[in-house]
Design a protein around this motif. Structure first.
Motif, PDB file in Angstrom:
ATOM      1  N   PRO A   1       0.823  -1.206   0.000  1.00  0.00           N
ATOM      2  CA  PRO A   1       0.000   0.000   0.000  1.00  0.00           C
ATOM      3  C   PRO A   1       0.863   1.265   0.000  1.00  0.00           C
ATOM      4  CG  PRO A   1      -0.121  -1.134   2.122  1.00  0.00           C
ATOM      5  CD  PRO A   1       0.599  -2.039   1.194  1.00  0.00           C
ATOM      6  N   SER A   2       0.269   2.344  -0.430  1.00  0.00           N
ATOM      7  CA  SER A   2       0.986   3.609  -0.522  1.00  0.00           C
ATOM      8  C   SER A   2       1.489   4.047   0.855  1.00  0.00           C
ATOM      9  CB  SER A   2       0.046   4.670  -1.096  1.00  0.00           C
ATOM     10  OG  SER A   2       0.757   5.834  -1.332  1.00  0.00           O
ATOM     11  N   GLY A   3       2.709   4.542   0.876  1.00  0.00           N
ATOM     12  CA  GLY A   3       3.265   5.037   2.138  1.00  0.00           C
ATOM     13  C   GLY A   3       3.827   3.943   3.030  1.00  0.00           C
ATOM     14  N   CYS A   4       3.973   2.725   2.508  1.00  0.00           N
ATOM     15  CA  CYS A   4       4.439   1.649   3.371  1.00  0.00           C
ATOM     16  C   CYS A   4       5.965   1.578   3.406  1.00  0.00           C
ATOM     17  CB  CYS A   4       3.863   0.312   2.936  1.00  0.00           C
ATOM     18  SG  CYS A   4       4.622  -0.373   1.479  1.00  0.00           S
ATOM     19  N   GLY A   5       6.639   2.398   2.614  1.00  0.00           N
ATOM     20  CA  GLY A   5       8.100   2.446   2.739  1.00  0.00           C
ATOM     21  C   GLY A   5       8.853   1.797   1.596  1.00  0.00           C
ATOM     22  N   LYS A   6       8.230   1.646   0.457  1.00  0.00           N
ATOM     23  CA  LYS A   6       8.915   1.017  -0.681  1.00  0.00           C
ATOM     24  C   LYS A   6      10.040   1.903  -1.197  1.00  0.00           C
ATOM     25  CE  LYS A   6       5.020   0.839  -2.999  1.00  0.00           C
ATOM     26  NZ  LYS A   6       4.049   1.375  -2.017  1.00  0.00           N
ATOM     27  N   THR A   7       9.719   3.177  -1.380  1.00  0.00           N
ATOM     28  CA  THR A   7      10.749   4.108  -1.845  1.00  0.00           C
ATOM     29  C   THR A   7      11.883   4.196  -0.823  1.00  0.00           C
ATOM     30  OG1 THR A   7       9.104   5.381  -3.048  1.00  0.00           O
ATOM     31  CG2 THR A   7      11.167   6.488  -2.560  1.00  0.00           C
ATOM     32  N   THR A   8      11.495   4.223   0.452  1.00  0.00           N
ATOM     33  CA  THR A   8      12.502   4.276   1.513  1.00  0.00           C
ATOM     34  C   THR A   8      13.454   3.096   1.412  1.00  0.00           C
ATOM     35  OG1 THR A   8      10.861   5.344   2.923  1.00  0.00           O
ATOM     36  CG2 THR A   8      12.801   4.441   4.000  1.00  0.00           C
ATOM     37  N   LEU A   9      12.901   1.890   1.251  1.00  0.00           N
ATOM     38  CA  LEU A   9      13.746   0.700   1.153  1.00  0.00           C
ATOM     39  C   LEU A   9      14.674   0.800  -0.059  1.00  0.00           C
ATOM     40  CD1 LEU A   9      14.532  -2.090   2.123  1.00  0.00           C
ATOM     41  CD2 LEU A   9      12.701  -3.047   0.720  1.00  0.00           C
TER      42      LEU A   9
ATOM     43  N   THR B   1       6.202  -1.234  -7.566  1.00  0.00           N
ATOM     44  CA  THR B   1       5.007  -0.980  -8.354  1.00  0.00           C
ATOM     45  C   THR B   1       3.792  -0.958  -7.446  1.00  0.00           C
ATOM     46  OG1 THR B   1       3.621  -1.738 -10.158  1.00  0.00           O
ATOM     47  CG2 THR B   1       4.754  -3.422  -8.898  1.00  0.00           C
ATOM     48  N   HIS B   2       2.732  -0.335  -7.948  1.00  0.00           N
ATOM     49  CA  HIS B   2       1.456  -0.331  -7.234  1.00  0.00           C
ATOM     50  C   HIS B   2       0.511  -1.339  -7.828  1.00  0.00           C
ATOM     51  CE1 HIS B   2       1.808   3.885  -5.368  1.00  0.00           C
ATOM     52  NE2 HIS B   2       1.899   2.966  -4.448  1.00  0.00           N
ATOM     53  N   SER B   3       0.896  -1.842  -8.995  1.00  0.00           N
ATOM     54  CA  SER B   3      -0.052  -2.648  -9.744  1.00  0.00           C
ATOM     55  C   SER B   3       0.212  -4.132  -9.517  1.00  0.00           C
ATOM     56  CB  SER B   3       0.066  -2.305 -11.235  1.00  0.00           C
ATOM     57  OG  SER B   3      -0.415  -3.366 -12.003  1.00  0.00           O
TER      58      SER B   3
ATOM     59  N   PRO C   1       1.554  -2.344   5.674  1.00  0.00           N
ATOM     60  CA  PRO C   1       1.626  -0.903   5.943  1.00  0.00           C
ATOM     61  C   PRO C   1       2.551  -0.609   7.110  1.00  0.00           C
ATOM     62  CG  PRO C   1      -0.642  -1.658   5.925  1.00  0.00           C
ATOM     63  CD  PRO C   1       0.198  -2.876   5.838  1.00  0.00           C
ATOM     64  N   ARG C   2       2.872   0.675   7.247  1.00  0.00           N
ATOM     65  CA  ARG C   2       3.804   1.148   8.248  1.00  0.00           C
ATOM     66  C   ARG C   2       3.526   0.620   9.634  1.00  0.00           C
ATOM     67  NH1 ARG C   2       2.790   6.530   7.216  1.00  0.00           N
ATOM     68  NH2 ARG C   2       2.092   6.622   9.337  1.00  0.00           N
ATOM     69  N   PRO C   3       4.502   0.288  10.439  1.00  0.00           N
ATOM     70  CA  PRO C   3       5.902   0.120  10.045  1.00  0.00           C
ATOM     71  C   PRO C   3       6.059  -1.137   9.205  1.00  0.00           C
ATOM     72  CG  PRO C   3       5.602  -0.528  12.313  1.00  0.00           C
ATOM     73  CD  PRO C   3       4.296   0.016  11.861  1.00  0.00           C
TER      74      PRO C   3
HETATM   75  N1  LIG Z   1      11.767  12.674   4.038  1.00  0.00           N
HETATM   76  C1  LIG Z   1      10.781  12.181   4.822  1.00  0.00           C
HETATM   77  N2  LIG Z   1      10.502  12.775   5.995  1.00  0.00           N
HETATM   78  C2  LIG Z   1       9.536  12.299   6.800  1.00  0.00           C
HETATM   79  N3  LIG Z   1       8.782  11.228   6.531  1.00  0.00           N
HETATM   80  C3  LIG Z   1       8.990  10.595   5.371  1.00  0.00           C
HETATM   81  C4  LIG Z   1       9.999  11.035   4.456  1.00  0.00           C
HETATM   82  N4  LIG Z   1       9.995  10.221   3.388  1.00  0.00           N
HETATM   83  C5  LIG Z   1       9.023   9.317   3.632  1.00  0.00           C
HETATM   84  N5  LIG Z   1       8.422   9.525   4.817  1.00  0.00           N
HETATM   85  C6  LIG Z   1       7.349   8.722   5.422  1.00  0.00           C
HETATM   86  O1  LIG Z   1       7.760   7.379   5.387  1.00  0.00           O
HETATM   87  C7  LIG Z   1       6.713   6.554   4.951  1.00  0.00           C
HETATM   88  C8  LIG Z   1       7.167   5.695   3.799  1.00  0.00           C
HETATM   89  O2  LIG Z   1       7.436   6.537   2.682  1.00  0.00           O
HETATM   90  P1  LIG Z   1       7.820   5.965   1.278  1.00  0.00           P
HETATM   91  O3  LIG Z   1       8.010   7.131   0.372  1.00  0.00           O
HETATM   92  O4  LIG Z   1       8.955   5.041   1.411  1.00  0.00           O
HETATM   93  O5  LIG Z   1       6.504   5.175   0.890  1.00  0.00           O
HETATM   94  P2  LIG Z   1       6.160   4.382  -0.460  1.00  0.00           P
HETATM   95  O6  LIG Z   1       5.864   2.988  -0.095  1.00  0.00           O
HETATM   96  O7  LIG Z   1       7.208   4.625  -1.477  1.00  0.00           O
HETATM   97  O8  LIG Z   1       4.809   5.095  -0.872  1.00  0.00           O
HETATM   98  P3  LIG Z   1       4.220   5.297  -2.341  1.00  0.00           P
HETATM   99  O9  LIG Z   1       3.804   3.963  -2.807  1.00  0.00           O
HETATM  100  O10 LIG Z   1       3.059   6.214  -2.120  1.00  0.00           O
HETATM  101  O11 LIG Z   1       5.306   5.907  -3.174  1.00  0.00           O
HETATM  102  C9  LIG Z   1       5.557   7.457   4.593  1.00  0.00           C
HETATM  103  O12 LIG Z   1       4.553   7.307   5.562  1.00  0.00           O
HETATM  104  C10 LIG Z   1       6.085   8.836   4.635  1.00  0.00           C
HETATM  105  O13 LIG Z   1       5.181   9.666   5.278  1.00  0.00           O
END
Ligand SMILES: Nc1ncnc2c1ncn2[C@@H]1O[C@H](COP(=O)(O)OP(=O)(O)OP(=O)(O)O)[C@@H](O)[C@H]1O
Ligand SMILES: [Mg+2]
Lengths: 253, 268
Positions: free
Chosen positions: B55-63, B206-208, B224-226
């Motif tokens: 799901p969106s915001g679960c931290g994929k980009t972060t990882l 991906t989201h799909s 979802p988070r964490p």
């Molecule tokens: N620079 C930042 N500062 C504070 N919080 C952040 C930052 N970057 C991401 N987050 C938080 O960390 C969580 C994970 O973000 P991330 O961008 O990794 O999600 P994602 O899975 O890539 O979402 P999406 O699918 O919408 O791209 C989100 O809840 C976001 O609010």
């Protein structure tokens, strides 16, 4: 496209000069000469060398001041934009400088630096620098984060990120700051000549007004505006030459 | 730590136990108050494509950014080719969701930029860049600027740039999210070809669900988070089938359904 904008420029110039001519013929004020009278005075002064000697005098503080403002201004702006601490330290100075009433500062400058070149350069810098610094700093701060990350992900050093990503990305705003700064610098140079010692173009303006030679006065004013416009055009060309893609629009538009 | 259950979507147990190009071990990441990743562990087999789905915001980009070395985890470690990650390296290349193209540079310079930053000589890097520009189907656009290209073309420029540095691992953050459905399908097919012909490891966000099942050797489903890994799915059998028929394959549809079943509870 460029043909059309050229035509627009010519048309707007004709309209402006026509309005000037008519206003001078009415006349709006006995001290307001027509366009053709002013142009005649301009050519006379250009012919007998008055204008040339005046500009040699005026351009010195202008060129030195604008040069210092551009280099120092962009340098300081980059630094302020990159470092939060520097921002905290220096931004207020330039914001105050931008807001300060220059006419009130001139007596102080004259007391400190006399009536020579230094004071005039200072006036030009005070006019030109703040907008260059502040624009550069905000442009640097607003560099798209993903571009910087892209550079990092390809292992660019900080210097390379600065030179090849941050500066080019900031260049449109830096250039707009330069344009504003240069116009302000022109104002500063003339102001210095009117307020400190009448030399150069400022002298022509003051002197012709005192002997009621209004066409000469307006010719001098006209010539400085013309020079400013030409220089701004040159800056625009330089920008297109250096950062072609930037000028045509952002990919994210 | 709860081990992610590994569900073989098909009964082919003799999948070669290939070595891992990237290993994520116990990684946690918090942004101030927000806990994005908690004790995440995941392995990315060499030469395969792994999707991160969640799901969106679960931290994929972060990882992805942590693997790229752009972000530091609070704890845990990343290994790429057996070596711990300290920062960005030549073994990884990132494809950005928003392309991250330089508007002042033309396609050729953009694609060659990764090599330019590494100090490769102009003629050499332009030759390499031209090769990849042609490979992603942009031959003839070398002198165009990004704003003259469509979204799909810009994405190809970003892909060509990542390919041209010849990294072992390609990190792709929702690379197809900005293109229309037709282009997206074309890209998915191209991606399958790339995985087959380039000997690289792909990590793909991906989201799909459909896209993930269509292109992946391995799908990691994140909660979802964490965020933790809830499930790993390997549509192994699908990879041996004819690409043109996958979307009609009952197995494909089954996997899509089962992923949807496990994700739907989070989408309320
Ligand atoms: N620079 C930042 N500062 C504070 N919080 C952040 C930052 N970057 C991401 N987050 C938080 O960390 C969580 C994970 O973000 P991330 O961008 O990794 O999600 P994602 O899975 O890539 O979402 P999406 O699918 O919408 O791209 C989100 O809840 C976001 O609010
Ligand atoms: Mg994301």
């Amino acid at each position: 496209m460029t043909r059309r904008s050229l035509w627009l420029k010519i048309i707007s110039a004709v309209v402006l000069f026509g309005a000037w001519q008519i206003a001078g013929m009415i006349p709006v004020s006995y001290a307001f000469p027509t366009f053709f009278e002013s142009m005649a005075a301009l050519f006379r002064m250009a012919g007998d060398g008055t204008l040339l000697t005046a500009y040699i005098e005026t351009l010195r503080p202008l060129v030195v001041g604008v040069g210092i403002s551009a280099f120092l201004g962009i340098g300081l702006g980059l630094w302020i934009g990159l470092s939060a601490r520097f921002d905290w330290l220096f931004s207020p100075i330039f914001i105050v400088m931008q807001a300060a009433p220059l006419a009130a500062l001139i007596p102080l400058l004259v007391m400190a630096y006399g009536i020579g070149l230094t004071s005039k350069v200072f006036v030009v810098c005070i006019m030109a620098m703040p907008v260059i610094v502040l624009n550069t700093a905000s442009a640097v701060r607003n560099t798209p984060a993903s571009l910087k990350e892209m550079g990092k992900s390809f292992m660019a050093s900080d210097t390379k990120i600065m030179l090849r990503i941050i500066i080019p990305a900031a260049s449109p705003v830096i250039f707009s700051g330069l344009r504003l700064g240069v116009s302000a610098g022109f104002i500063g140079a003339i102001l210095a000549e009117l307020k400190i010692t009448p030399t150069g173009v400022g002298d022509i303006i003051t002197y012709s007004r005192s002997i009621a030679d209004y066409p000469a006065m307006y010719a001098a004013i006209f010539s400085i505006i013309l020079l400013a416009v030409l220089f701004l055009n040159f800056l625009e060309r330089l920008e297109v030459y250096l950062f072609e893609g930037n000028v045509r629009g952002y990919a994210s538009d | 730590m709860v081990m992610p259950q590994i569900k073989e979507a098909v009964n082919v147990p003799d999948m070669p136990q290939s070595d891992n190009a990237v290993v994520v071990r116990g990684v946690s990441k918090t942004y101030g108050e927000v806990e994005a990743l908690r004790d995440m562990s995941l392995e990315f087999p060499r030469g395969q494509l792994t999707s991160l789905l969640g799901p969106s915001g679960c931290g994929k980009t972060t990882l992805l950014k942590i693997i790229a070395g752009l972000l530091k985890p609070n704890s845990g470690e990343i290994e790429v080719n057996g070596k711990p990650v300290k920062g960005p390296g030549p073994d990884r290349a990132f494809v950005f969701q928003d392309f991250a193209l330089m508007p002042w540079a033309n396609v050729l310079r953009n694609v060659a930029f990764g090599l330019e930053l590494r100090g490769v000589a102009t003629s050499e890097r332009e030759a390499i860049a031209e090769k990849y520009i042609a490979e992603v189907g942009l031959a003839g656009f070398e002198k165009s600027y990004p704003h003259q290209l469509s979204g799909g073309m810009r994405q190809r420029v970003g892909l060509a740039r990542a390919l041209s540095v010849d990294a072992d691992v390609l990190l792709m953050d929702e690379p197809f999210s900005a293109v229309d459905e037709q282009t997206r399908r074309k890209f998915q097919e191209d991606l399958l070809n790339l995985v087959q012909h380039e000997n690289k490891t792909f990590i793909f966000v991906t989201h799909s669900i459909e896209e993930a099942v269509y292109v992946s050797d391995q799908i990691a489903i994140l909660l979802p988070r964490p965020s933790r890994v809830s499930e790993i799915i390997r549509p192994t059998d699908l990879r041996h089938k004819n690409v043109d028929n996958i979307r009609r394959d009952p197995e494909y549809l089954d996997i899509v359904d089962s992923i949807w079943a496990s994700l739907r509870s989070y989408v309320e």
